[in-house]
Design a protein around this motif. Structure first.
Motif, PDB file in Angstrom:
ATOM      1  N   PRO A  49       0.917  -1.174  -0.059  1.00 45.28           N
ATOM      2  CA  PRO A  49       0.038   0.199   0.062  1.00 45.28           C
ATOM      3  C   PRO A  49       0.980   1.238  -0.099  1.00 45.28           C
ATOM      4  O   PRO A  49       0.545   2.273  -0.562  1.00 45.28           O
ATOM      5  CB  PRO A  49      -0.788  -0.137   1.476  1.00 45.28           C
ATOM      6  CG  PRO A  49      -0.890  -1.567   1.490  1.00 45.28           C
ATOM      7  CD  PRO A  49       0.500  -1.975   0.982  1.00 45.28           C
ATOM      8  N   GLU A  50       1.944   1.280   0.760  1.00 47.62           N
ATOM      9  CA  GLU A  50       2.774   2.410   0.869  1.00 47.62           C
ATOM     10  C   GLU A  50       3.564   2.572  -0.620  1.00 47.62           C
ATOM     11  O   GLU A  50       3.393   3.971  -0.736  1.00 47.62           O
ATOM     12  CB  GLU A  50       3.875   2.177   1.875  1.00 47.62           C
ATOM     13  CG  GLU A  50       3.458   2.188   3.268  1.00 47.62           C
ATOM     14  CD  GLU A  50       2.627   0.859   3.680  1.00 47.62           C
ATOM     15  OE1 GLU A  50       1.672   1.000   4.468  1.00 47.62           O
ATOM     16  OE2 GLU A  50       2.926  -0.239   3.088  1.00 47.62           O
ATOM     17  N   ILE A  53       0.765   4.361  -2.547  1.00 49.46           N
ATOM     18  CA  ILE A  53       0.698   5.877  -1.983  1.00 49.46           C
ATOM     19  C   ILE A  53       1.774   6.572  -2.588  1.00 49.46           C
ATOM     20  O   ILE A  53       1.655   7.683  -2.961  1.00 49.46           O
ATOM     21  CB  ILE A  53       0.531   5.837  -0.453  1.00 49.46           C
ATOM     22  CG1 ILE A  53      -0.633   5.238  -0.095  1.00 49.46           C
ATOM     23  CG2 ILE A  53       0.655   7.374  -0.169  1.00 49.46           C
ATOM     24  CD1 ILE A  53      -0.655   4.810   1.319  1.00 49.46           C
ATOM     25  N   ALA A  56       1.057   7.164  -6.199  1.00 49.35           N
ATOM     26  CA  ALA A  56      -0.120   8.443  -6.122  1.00 49.35           C
ATOM     27  C   ALA A  56       0.400   9.732  -6.063  1.00 49.35           C
ATOM     28  O   ALA A  56       0.112  10.793  -6.445  1.00 49.35           O
ATOM     29  CB  ALA A  56      -1.429   8.134  -5.478  1.00 49.35           C
ATOM     30  N   HIS A  57       1.271  10.015  -4.739  1.00 47.89           N
ATOM     31  CA  HIS A  57       1.727  11.144  -4.414  1.00 47.89           C
ATOM     32  C   HIS A  57       2.751  11.828  -5.335  1.00 47.89           C
ATOM     33  O   HIS A  57       2.538  13.134  -5.421  1.00 47.89           O
ATOM     34  CB  HIS A  57       2.258  10.893  -2.822  1.00 47.89           C
ATOM     35  CG  HIS A  57       2.292  12.032  -2.023  1.00 47.89           C
ATOM     36  ND1 HIS A  57       2.718  12.257  -0.914  1.00 47.89           N
ATOM     37  CD2 HIS A  57       1.788  13.640  -2.412  1.00 47.89           C
ATOM     38  CE1 HIS A  57       2.474  13.422  -0.397  1.00 47.89           C
ATOM     39  NE2 HIS A  57       1.949  14.348  -1.449  1.00 47.89           N
ATOM     40  N   VAL A  85       7.424   6.852   1.158  1.00 47.58           N
ATOM     41  CA  VAL A  85       6.602   6.524   2.371  1.00 47.58           C
ATOM     42  C   VAL A  85       7.065   5.760   3.105  1.00 47.58           C
ATOM     43  O   VAL A  85       7.422   4.309   2.807  1.00 47.58           O
ATOM     44  CB  VAL A  85       5.266   6.100   1.758  1.00 47.58           C
ATOM     45  CG1 VAL A  85       4.223   5.806   2.692  1.00 47.58           C
ATOM     46  CG2 VAL A  85       4.672   7.109   0.550  1.00 47.58           C
ATOM     47  N   VAL A 125      -3.478  14.911  -3.429  1.00 45.54           N
ATOM     48  CA  VAL A 125      -2.947  13.672  -2.391  1.00 45.54           C
ATOM     49  C   VAL A 125      -2.537  14.154  -1.099  1.00 45.54           C
ATOM     50  O   VAL A 125      -2.675  13.661   0.005  1.00 45.54           O
ATOM     51  CB  VAL A 125      -2.045  12.655  -3.328  1.00 45.54           C
ATOM     52  CG1 VAL A 125      -1.465  11.699  -2.371  1.00 45.54           C
ATOM     53  CG2 VAL A 125      -3.002  12.063  -4.300  1.00 45.54           C
ATOM     54  N   LEU A 129      -3.861  13.232   2.634  1.00 48.87           N
ATOM     55  CA  LEU A 129      -2.844  12.694   3.763  1.00 48.87           C
ATOM     56  C   LEU A 129      -2.427  13.593   4.905  1.00 48.87           C
ATOM     57  O   LEU A 129      -1.390  13.319   5.467  1.00 48.87           O
ATOM     58  CB  LEU A 129      -1.802  12.250   2.714  1.00 48.87           C
ATOM     59  CG  LEU A 129      -1.820  11.256   1.838  1.00 48.87           C
ATOM     60  CD1 LEU A 129      -0.546  10.758   1.086  1.00 48.87           C
ATOM     61  CD2 LEU A 129      -2.545   9.608   2.330  1.00 48.87           C
ATOM     62  N   THR A 132      -0.776  12.826   8.099  1.00 47.85           N
ATOM     63  CA  THR A 132       0.880  12.318   7.809  1.00 47.85           C
ATOM     64  C   THR A 132       1.554  13.741   7.666  1.00 47.85           C
ATOM     65  O   THR A 132       1.473  14.262   6.981  1.00 47.85           O
ATOM     66  CB  THR A 132       1.127  11.460   6.677  1.00 47.85           C
ATOM     67  OG1 THR A 132       0.101  10.254   6.852  1.00 47.85           O
ATOM     68  CG2 THR A 132       2.280  10.698   6.398  1.00 47.85           C
TER      69      THR A 132
END
Length: 141
Positions: A49-50, A53, A56-57, A85, A125, A129, A132
């Motif tokens: 998942p990281e 992410i 995407a980021h 990430v 994004v 988030l 975080t």
């Protein structure tokens, strides 16, 4: 007009010994294997998942920065953005660090850093988030 993108994951078995496959439904561009080990240890050819992410980021940030620079009259020739990430088992995602290098004719380092900070705060994004810590290193190349 609003858009919705879809993906799904099929998971088999328990967390530590199980495995899954992520499918990007909207684009249809791929299926990606995922395991706990690929998340908490070494990837060994599987995603996490990281990592998704981070993908995407980095892409969202690049688009936001390109837009900011273009609106300022200094469109970029090239932006290379990396997103790291950090995941800590038992704690979760502990931070995201963006690193961007840009080739932007007609802009100085200070203006580039200002535009990059703006993109960091305003890309969708980053906004999603906000729980975080997101840090940034930017430089012209």
């Amino acid at each position: 007009m609003a858009t919705t993108r879809n993906a799904h994951t099929e998971w088999e078995g328990e967390l530590l010994k199980g495995f899954g496959e992520i499918t990007l439904d909207s684009s249809g561009v791929g299926h990606f294997p995922v395991t706990w080990a690929s998340r908490a240890e070494e990837p060994h050819g599987k995603t996490s998942p990281e990592e998704l992410i981070a993908a995407a980021h980095s892409s969202c940030f690049s688009m936001a920065l390109a837009n900011t620079l273009t609106k300022a009259g200094t469109p970029p020739t090239l932006l290379t953005t990396k997103a790291a990430v950090t995941f800590e088992p038992g704690t979760g995602i502990t931070g995201i660090h963006l690193t961007v290098q840009g080739q932007v004719p007609g802009i100085d380092e200070a203006a580039f850093k200002t535009a990059a900070e703006d993109a960091k705060v305003n890309c969708p994004v980053s906004q999603a988030l906000t729980g975080t810590t997101i840090t940034l290193t930017s430089a012209l190349s």
